[in-house]
Design an enzyme around this catalytic site. Structure first.
Site, PDB file in Angstrom:
ATOM      1  N   GLU A  30       0.835  -1.209   0.000  1.00 15.54           N
ATOM      2  CA  GLU A  30       0.000   0.000   0.000  1.00 15.54           C
ATOM      3  C   GLU A  30       0.865   1.252   0.000  1.00 15.54           C
ATOM      4  OE1 GLU A  30      -3.213  -0.005  -1.143  1.00 15.54           O
ATOM      5  OE2 GLU A  30      -3.525  -1.443   0.485  1.00 15.54           O
ATOM      6  N   ASP A  33       3.273   2.109  -4.786  1.00 18.02           N
ATOM      7  CA  ASP A  33       3.327   2.180  -6.253  1.00 18.02           C
ATOM      8  C   ASP A  33       3.922   3.489  -6.751  1.00 18.02           C
ATOM      9  OD1 ASP A  33       1.004   3.539  -5.426  1.00 18.02           O
ATOM     10  OD2 ASP A  33      -0.227   2.791  -7.082  1.00 18.02           O
ATOM     11  N   SER A  64     -24.899   7.161 -17.533  1.00 17.47           N
ATOM     12  CA  SER A  64     -24.597   6.252 -16.439  1.00 17.47           C
ATOM     13  C   SER A  64     -25.891   5.666 -15.902  1.00 17.47           C
ATOM     14  CB  SER A  64     -23.855   6.976 -15.322  1.00 17.47           C
ATOM     15  OG  SER A  64     -23.840   6.180 -14.142  1.00 17.47           O
ATOM     16  N   GLY A 112     -17.861   3.436  -2.704  1.00 16.12           N
ATOM     17  CA  GLY A 112     -17.219   3.901  -1.486  1.00 16.12           C
ATOM     18  C   GLY A 112     -16.442   2.850  -0.727  1.00 16.12           C
ATOM     19  N   GLU A 150      -6.234   9.811 -15.016  1.00 15.09           N
ATOM     20  CA  GLU A 150      -6.537  10.161 -13.622  1.00 15.09           C
ATOM     21  C   GLU A 150      -5.559  11.205 -13.088  1.00 15.09           C
ATOM     22  OE1 GLU A 150      -7.941   8.034  -9.490  1.00 15.09           O
ATOM     23  OE2 GLU A 150      -8.104   7.044 -11.421  1.00 15.09           O
ATOM     24  N   ASP A 162      -3.830   0.454  -9.523  1.00 15.70           N
ATOM     25  CA  ASP A 162      -5.239   0.166  -9.759  1.00 15.70           C
ATOM     26  C   ASP A 162      -5.507  -0.130 -11.234  1.00 15.70           C
ATOM     27  OD1 ASP A 162      -5.446   0.733  -7.107  1.00 15.70           O
ATOM     28  OD2 ASP A 162      -6.588   2.581  -7.348  1.00 15.70           O
ATOM     29  N   TYR A 214      -3.896  12.397   0.339  1.00 14.94           N
ATOM     30  CA  TYR A 214      -3.147  11.489  -0.547  1.00 14.94           C
ATOM     31  C   TYR A 214      -1.986  12.249  -1.187  1.00 14.94           C
ATOM     32  CZ  TYR A 214      -2.405   7.928  -4.184  1.00 14.94           C
ATOM     33  OH  TYR A 214      -1.856   6.972  -5.020  1.00 14.94           O
TER      34      TYR A 214
END
Length: 370
Positions: A30, A33, A64, A112, A150, A162, A214
């Site tokens: 975790e 990366d 969507s 979530g 992203e 991911d 993050y």
């Protein structure tokens, strides 16, 4: 297939192609990366399905099934907001190599839960556009394209894990990825053969503290690497020496990243030796490091991990970026209910909402459905 029916109803035609990309859970590795380190994720059975047809103009239309309502029409990708930015970011990064597209999106990744529905959406769109525009990209190139979308378009400075998991995973295997060389191999992960199950404990909470945190963790790591004179924290070979010249947050971040890389390699060794049940202690150590050194856990994750272990799990840890989402627990088949009961009781004692339990079964990466 309901995504095809929705596409047909919205746009009055059949889609040219339909692609599915999965979410992922990370077994261990975790926040390594983006430090050029090692990760060990695998794809999960839930994901995002995209039905798509190219257009002659540069308009993008997005529907969507989860958001409901009429399709969103974008004159340019830059006009996208919210969830649509993850889909529109892919053609934005591809630029002149593609024109417009009509898309319908359906997903069943639990929202979530930290199972990376965003990467699944990016990869499914990238795969579909690659096919209809004949771009001929390799699976790794697809993953890198989705990561760029992203990073550059959505503005989230994530690593490659991911998107690689959504693209390269194989059923029954975990994906061992070197995030510097992009070398990878699929490592057998047959839990059932060892009488084990990996249980996802979805805390169903997200703390807004995560907003911006993050990026701060990544900045801490880059600053520490600069002070240590290495390209990335993956290059730290003498941890005590490194820690002796750092202070505060940077010192803690380095300690986590370096030891987490070692834990990934240790888990690989145990899996190859067939000692699957023995990885539990490394999961526990990973959680403590994420809690105390990287500081990305929250009470709901800590309680889930501690209660799962008290209930008989071989090991448990938070998984994903942190500040909410899910934990995973390695549990003997006969103890699954006992572990779930222990976690639920711990949540009830605190007046928290009951967590959701999901079986983590390694699944295939992105695939064409029609």
């Amino acid at each position: 297939m309901r995504v095809v029916e929705a596409f047909r109803e919205a746009y009055g035609a059949e889609p040219r192609t339909v692609w599915h990309a999965p979410g992922r859970v990370n077994l261990i590795g975790e926040h390594t990366d983006y430090n050029d380190g090692f990760v060990l994720p695998f794809a999960v059975p839930w994901g995002v399905t995209v039905a798509l047809s190219p257009r002659e103009d540069t308009t993008i239309r997005l529907l969507s099934l989860q958001a409901g309502g009429a399709p969103i029409t974008l004159a340019t990708p830059e006009a996208a907001e919210g969830w649509a930015r993850y889909a529109a970011g892919v053609p934005a990064v591809l630029g002149a190599r593609v024109r417009g597209a009509d898309l319908a999106v359906d997903g069943d990744v639990p929202q979530g839960a930290g199972l990376s529905s965003s990467a699944a959406l990016e990869v499914a769109v990238a795969r579909a556009l690659d096919e209809v525009y004949g771009l001929g990209q390799t699976p790794m190139e697809i993953a890198l394209l989705a990561q760029r979308a992203e990073n550059e378009f959505v503005g989230m400075p994530c690593g490659i894990m991911d998107q690689a998991a959504a693209t390269l995973s194989r059923a029954g295997h975990a994906l061992f990825l070197d995030c510097r060389s992009l070398g990878f191999r699929n490592v057998p992960l047959d839990l059932a053969a060892h009488g084990l199950r990996l249980l996802i404990i979805d805390t169903r909470v997200h703390h807004e503290l995560a907003d911006g945190q993050y990026a701060k963790r990544r900045a801490d790591c880059e600053s520490a690497a600069g002070k240590l004179g290495v390209a990335a924290l993956r290059d730290v070979v003498d941890l005590p020496a490194a820690l002796s010249v750092l202070q505060g947050d940077e010192r803690k971040r380095v300690q986590h990243v370096v030891t987490e890389n070692h834990r990934v390699e240790a888990v690989i060794g145990l899996l190859r030796a067939g000692a699957v049940a023995e990885i539990g202690g490394l999961l526990n150590a990973s959680h403590l490091s994420l809690r105390d050194q990287y500081e990305v856990s929250v009470p709901e994750l800590d309680v889930a991990v501690e209660a799962a272990i008290r209930g008989g799990a071989r090991g448990a840890r938070m998984t994903g970026g942190g500040f909410g989402g899910s934990a995973i627990a390695l549990v003997a088949e006969e103890r699954v209910q006992r572990v779930q009961d222990a976690v639920s009781a711990a949540y009830a004692e605190r007046g928290w909402r009951e967590p959701r339990y999901l079986p983590a079964v390694p699944a295939d990466g992105a695939r064409k459905l029609a």
